[in-house]
Design a protein around this motif. Structure first.
Motif, PDB file in Angstrom:
ATOM      1  N   MET A   1       0.853  -1.183   0.000  1.00 26.73           N
ATOM      2  CA  MET A   1       0.000   0.000   0.000  1.00 26.73           C
ATOM      3  C   MET A   1       0.901   1.249   0.000  1.00 26.73           C
ATOM      4  SD  MET A   1      -2.769   1.111   2.871  1.00 26.73           S
ATOM      5  CE  MET A   1      -1.865   2.033   4.080  1.00 26.73           C
ATOM      6  N   ALA A   2       0.809   2.034  -1.007  1.00 26.61           N
ATOM      7  CA  ALA A   2       1.602   3.260  -1.107  1.00 26.61           C
ATOM      8  C   ALA A   2       0.868   4.411  -0.432  1.00 26.61           C
ATOM      9  CB  ALA A   2       1.847   3.594  -2.568  1.00 26.61           C
ATOM     10  N   ILE A   3       1.631   5.297   0.143  1.00 28.29           N
ATOM     11  CA  ILE A   3       1.059   6.493   0.770  1.00 28.29           C
ATOM     12  C   ILE A   3       0.584   7.415  -0.349  1.00 28.29           C
ATOM     13  CG2 ILE A   3       1.552   8.468   2.250  1.00 28.29           C
ATOM     14  CD1 ILE A   3       1.633   5.808   3.754  1.00 28.29           C
ATOM     15  N   GLU A   4      -0.677   7.898  -0.237  1.00 28.99           N
ATOM     16  CA  GLU A   4      -1.258   8.737  -1.285  1.00 28.99           C
ATOM     17  C   GLU A   4      -1.657  10.106  -0.734  1.00 28.99           C
ATOM     18  OE1 GLU A   4      -4.399   6.881  -3.585  1.00 28.99           O
ATOM     19  OE2 GLU A   4      -3.673   4.918  -2.937  1.00 28.99           O
ATOM     20  N   VAL A   5      -1.445  11.124  -1.544  1.00 26.21           N
ATOM     21  CA  VAL A   5      -1.853  12.481  -1.182  1.00 26.21           C
ATOM     22  C   VAL A   5      -3.377  12.512  -1.092  1.00 26.21           C
ATOM     23  CG1 VAL A   5      -1.907  14.896  -1.925  1.00 26.21           C
ATOM     24  CG2 VAL A   5       0.159  13.539  -2.249  1.00 26.21           C
ATOM     25  N   GLY A   6      -3.879  13.160  -0.035  1.00 30.90           N
ATOM     26  CA  GLY A   6      -5.313  13.288   0.173  1.00 30.90           C
ATOM     27  C   GLY A   6      -5.890  12.213   1.082  1.00 30.90           C
ATOM     28  N   LYS A   7      -5.154  11.161   1.342  1.00 30.92           N
ATOM     29  CA  LYS A   7      -5.635  10.070   2.202  1.00 30.92           C
ATOM     30  C   LYS A   7      -5.341  10.395   3.663  1.00 30.92           C
ATOM     31  CE  LYS A   7      -6.821   7.081  -1.028  1.00 30.92           C
ATOM     32  NZ  LYS A   7      -8.012   6.342  -1.166  1.00 30.92           N
ATOM     33  N   ILE A   8      -6.146   9.801   4.551  1.00 30.92           N
ATOM     34  CA  ILE A   8      -5.984   9.973   5.988  1.00 30.92           C
ATOM     35  C   ILE A   8      -5.455   8.665   6.575  1.00 30.92           C
ATOM     36  CG2 ILE A   8      -7.196  10.386   8.160  1.00 30.92           C
ATOM     37  CD1 ILE A   8      -9.066  12.267   6.600  1.00 30.92           C
ATOM     38  N   TYR A   9      -4.444   8.790   7.444  1.00 29.44           N
ATOM     39  CA  TYR A   9      -3.820   7.632   8.062  1.00 29.44           C
ATOM     40  C   TYR A   9      -3.709   7.849   9.567  1.00 29.44           C
ATOM     41  CZ  TYR A   9      -2.293   6.668   3.275  1.00 29.44           C
ATOM     42  OH  TYR A   9      -2.264   6.434   1.926  1.00 29.44           O
ATOM     43  N   ASP A  10      -3.619   6.734  10.294  1.00 30.63           N
ATOM     44  CA  ASP A  10      -3.315   6.791  11.722  1.00 30.63           C
ATOM     45  C   ASP A  10      -1.818   6.588  11.869  1.00 30.63           C
ATOM     46  OD1 ASP A  10      -5.944   7.147  12.705  1.00 30.63           O
ATOM     47  OD2 ASP A  10      -6.360   5.023  12.369  1.00 30.63           O
ATOM     48  N   GLY A  11      -1.208   7.381  12.745  1.00 31.15           N
ATOM     49  CA  GLY A  11       0.225   7.276  12.941  1.00 31.15           C
ATOM     50  C   GLY A  11       0.594   7.554  14.380  1.00 31.15           C
ATOM     51  N   ARG A  57      -4.168  11.151  14.011  1.00 31.05           N
ATOM     52  CA  ARG A  57      -4.756  10.940  12.685  1.00 31.05           C
ATOM     53  C   ARG A  57      -4.255  12.082  11.817  1.00 31.05           C
ATOM     54  NH1 ARG A  57      -9.960   8.347  10.593  1.00 31.05           N
ATOM     55  NH2 ARG A  57      -9.056   6.770  11.929  1.00 31.05           N
ATOM     56  N   VAL A  58      -3.659  11.744  10.676  1.00 39.59           N
ATOM     57  CA  VAL A  58      -3.054  12.751   9.799  1.00 39.59           C
ATOM     58  C   VAL A  58      -3.544  12.573   8.370  1.00 39.59           C
ATOM     59  CG1 VAL A  58      -0.961  13.071  11.171  1.00 39.59           C
ATOM     60  CG2 VAL A  58      -1.016  11.307   9.420  1.00 39.59           C
ATOM     61  N   LYS A  59      -3.544  13.692   7.648  1.00 38.38           N
ATOM     62  CA  LYS A  59      -3.882  13.678   6.225  1.00 38.38           C
ATOM     63  C   LYS A  59      -2.615  14.014   5.450  1.00 38.38           C
ATOM     64  CE  LYS A  59      -7.139  15.573   2.880  1.00 38.38           C
ATOM     65  NZ  LYS A  59      -8.348  16.385   2.716  1.00 38.38           N
ATOM     66  N   VAL A  60      -2.355  13.268   4.398  1.00 40.50           N
ATOM     67  CA  VAL A  60      -1.189  13.534   3.552  1.00 40.50           C
ATOM     68  C   VAL A  60      -1.552  14.712   2.645  1.00 40.50           C
ATOM     69  CG1 VAL A  60       0.372  12.622   1.806  1.00 40.50           C
ATOM     70  CG2 VAL A  60      -0.496  11.112   3.605  1.00 40.50           C
ATOM     71  N   ILE A  61      -0.828  15.821   2.808  1.00 42.52           N
ATOM     72  CA  ILE A  61      -1.134  17.019   2.018  1.00 42.52           C
ATOM     73  C   ILE A  61      -0.115  17.242   0.908  1.00 42.52           C
ATOM     74  CG2 ILE A  61      -2.479  18.170   3.801  1.00 42.52           C
ATOM     75  CD1 ILE A  61       0.006  19.819   4.503  1.00 42.52           C
ATOM     76  N   GLY A  62       0.925  16.422   0.889  1.00 42.88           N
ATOM     77  CA  GLY A  62       1.893  16.559  -0.193  1.00 42.88           C
ATOM     78  C   GLY A  62       3.056  15.609  -0.037  1.00 42.88           C
ATOM     79  N   ILE A  63       3.642  15.301  -1.165  1.00 44.43           N
ATOM     80  CA  ILE A  63       4.876  14.525  -1.201  1.00 44.43           C
ATOM     81  C   ILE A  63       5.790  15.248  -2.183  1.00 44.43           C
ATOM     82  CG2 ILE A  63       5.953  12.313  -1.735  1.00 44.43           C
ATOM     83  CD1 ILE A  63       3.236  10.990  -1.130  1.00 44.43           C
ATOM     84  N   ASP A  64       6.925  15.733  -1.688  1.00 46.55           N
ATOM     85  CA  ASP A  64       7.791  16.530  -2.561  1.00 46.55           C
ATOM     86  C   ASP A  64       8.666  15.643  -3.442  1.00 46.55           C
ATOM     87  OD1 ASP A  64       9.952  15.718  -1.005  1.00 46.55           O
ATOM     88  OD2 ASP A  64      10.241  17.663  -0.042  1.00 46.55           O
ATOM     89  N   GLU A  65       9.468  16.284  -4.296  1.00 46.49           N
ATOM     90  CA  GLU A  65      10.281  15.557  -5.275  1.00 46.49           C
ATOM     91  C   GLU A  65      11.337  14.676  -4.606  1.00 46.49           C
ATOM     92  OE1 GLU A  65      11.920  19.483  -4.320  1.00 46.49           O
ATOM     93  OE2 GLU A  65      10.024  18.967  -5.271  1.00 46.49           O
ATOM     94  N   LYS A  66      11.672  14.960  -3.351  1.00 48.11           N
ATOM     95  CA  LYS A  66      12.645  14.132  -2.626  1.00 48.11           C
ATOM     96  C   LYS A  66      11.965  12.985  -1.873  1.00 48.11           C
ATOM     97  CE  LYS A  66      15.978  17.839  -1.976  1.00 48.11           C
ATOM     98  NZ  LYS A  66      16.699  18.665  -0.996  1.00 48.11           N
TER      99      LYS A  66
END
Length: 124
Positions: A1-11, A57-66
């Motif tokens: 399962m890849a981390i996707e922008v816009g998805k909510i995860y528990d961490g 609980r967090v929402k992925v708001i971005g993944i940069d080029e690195k």
């Protein structure tokens, strides 16, 4: 399962700094919550809101080029806003346009009449 922008995860918070918190995500991935994304209210000290080991609980708001993952706690807490779209007919749009045009022309006419009366008063 890849981390996707816009998805909510528990961490789990794994580290704190003056500018944010590091959160462990599923599959061993890690991301950072910037201090501005912790709460809707102003956060002066992140330790007032978070502690190491705390489940969040967090929402992925971005993944940069690195490949760095940017997270938000406040956006994960907000309900999804789905804009309600009301169907608008062409006649409704035309009617609205006509009304706005009439209002603008009325303002122009009033302004023009006021200038004429001011000019007439000055000539007397």
């Amino acid at each position: 399962m890849a981390i996707e922008v816009g998805k909510i995860y528990d961490g789990k918070v794994t580290g704190l700094s003056k500018f944010g918190a590091f959160v462990q995500l599923p599959e061993g991935k890690s991301g950072m919550v910037h201090i501005s994304e912790v709460s809707s209210n102003y956060v002066n000290d992140i330790r007032d809101h978070l502690a190491e080991g705390k489940e969040v609980r967090v929402k992925v708001i971005g993944i940069d080029e690195k490949g760095r993952i940017n997270l938000s706690i406040k956006k994960a807490a907000e309900p999804e806003k789905v804009p309600e779209k009301k169907p608008v007919s062409f006649e409704d749009m035309l009617s609205k346009f006509k009304q706005e045009s009439d209002d603008k022309f009325a303002d122009v006419r009033m302004s023009k009449e006021n200038r004429r009366s001011d000019y007439a008063k000055r000539r007397k």
